[in-house]
Design an enzyme around this catalytic site. Sequence first.
Site, mmCIF file in Angstrom:
data_model
loop_
_atom_site.group_PDB
_atom_site.id
_atom_site.type_symbol
_atom_site.label_atom_id
_atom_site.label_comp_id
_atom_site.label_asym_id
_atom_site.label_seq_id
_atom_site.Cartn_x
_atom_site.Cartn_y
_atom_site.Cartn_z
ATOM 1 C CB ALA A 172 -7.633 -7.700 -3.931
ATOM 2 C CB VAL A 202 -7.251 -11.075 -7.482
ATOM 3 C CG1 VAL A 202 -5.889 -10.401 -7.491
ATOM 4 C CG2 VAL A 202 -7.562 -11.597 -6.081
ATOM 5 C CE LYS A 203 -6.853 -3.109 -12.731
ATOM 6 N NZ LYS A 203 -7.585 -1.880 -13.081
ATOM 7 C CB THR A 204 -2.907 -9.560 -10.876
ATOM 8 O OG1 THR A 204 -1.553 -9.369 -10.472
ATOM 9 C CG2 THR A 204 -2.993 -10.801 -11.772
#
Length: 297
Positions: A172, A202-204
């Site tokens: 995500a 998750v990439k953030t």
Amino acid sequence: MPEADHGKDAKDFHLDIPAQNRPFFLKGAGALDWGMQNRFARIFDPGSGHTVMLAIDHGYFQGPTTGLERVDVNIVPLLPHCDALMVTRGILRTSIPPAFGRGVVLRASGGPTVLKELSNEEIAVDIEDACRLNVAALAVQVFVGGEGETASVHNMTRLVDAGLRHGVPVLAVTAVGKDMVRDAKYFRLACRVCAELGAQFVKTYYIAEGFDTVVASCPVPIIMAGGKKQPELDALTMAYNAIDQGAAGVDMGRNIFQSDAPIAMLQAVRKVVHEKMKPREAHELYVSLKKRPGPRT
Ligand code: R5P
């Protein structure tokens, strides 16, 4: 009839050694099926537990981005230096040699371009095609707080369901609208929502204050997003801080392929991510590699 096994007396069942039960090395991935863990091991280095992903999927909403005009010329020479490649299926099929042996993280959402409201995405890849391409993961944009919030979360959950059926993890990607506040409170919310609803990683974005709390409150691995091009030392410092505060890796695009020496930059980022080399030392390495003759170093 198979031949008789004549070595019976010589067999060694190692009766004194208990069966090995090794936990999987990645946060939150212990209960995943073998196929999904195997795909993760194509993205993350099982030695360091980290990954350097190269993001080149920008064209799916903004066309031929600076540095990506010719993937065959500009990007293919970088491939031996990354752990995984984030890419669209169009570029994968046309421009990436199938001999590329590391993980492919396939862009699986899309629709709007820079000419329209970006959060209005839909699923853009069938799981069957992702499996045909033998990808290691699917990537989907999630616009928490954006106009397309609910639809983008549903894109993610549908991909997670499809991925679980086929053993393909979903990344995500938390997308932040231009006018939204980029602080720890927002990123804790966005990352946790993605993980709660099934994303396996998750990439953030990295933030100077409270990034460690974003990592701590997310039960799956966090990958640091690269963002706009910065001076090399600043980008290396950001990657160092993110890994130091618990990120499982980085996914960098413009800070690599828009660098004056992309291969040198990728090698310096690897040192930071896999060996925790300090940013100044990594920058010195970048400068020295840049001076060496060779393709774009
Ligand atoms: C956008 O959110 C996409 O994920 C990108 O196209 C890409 O991965 C961004 O990479 P970077 O910001 O490091 O250039």
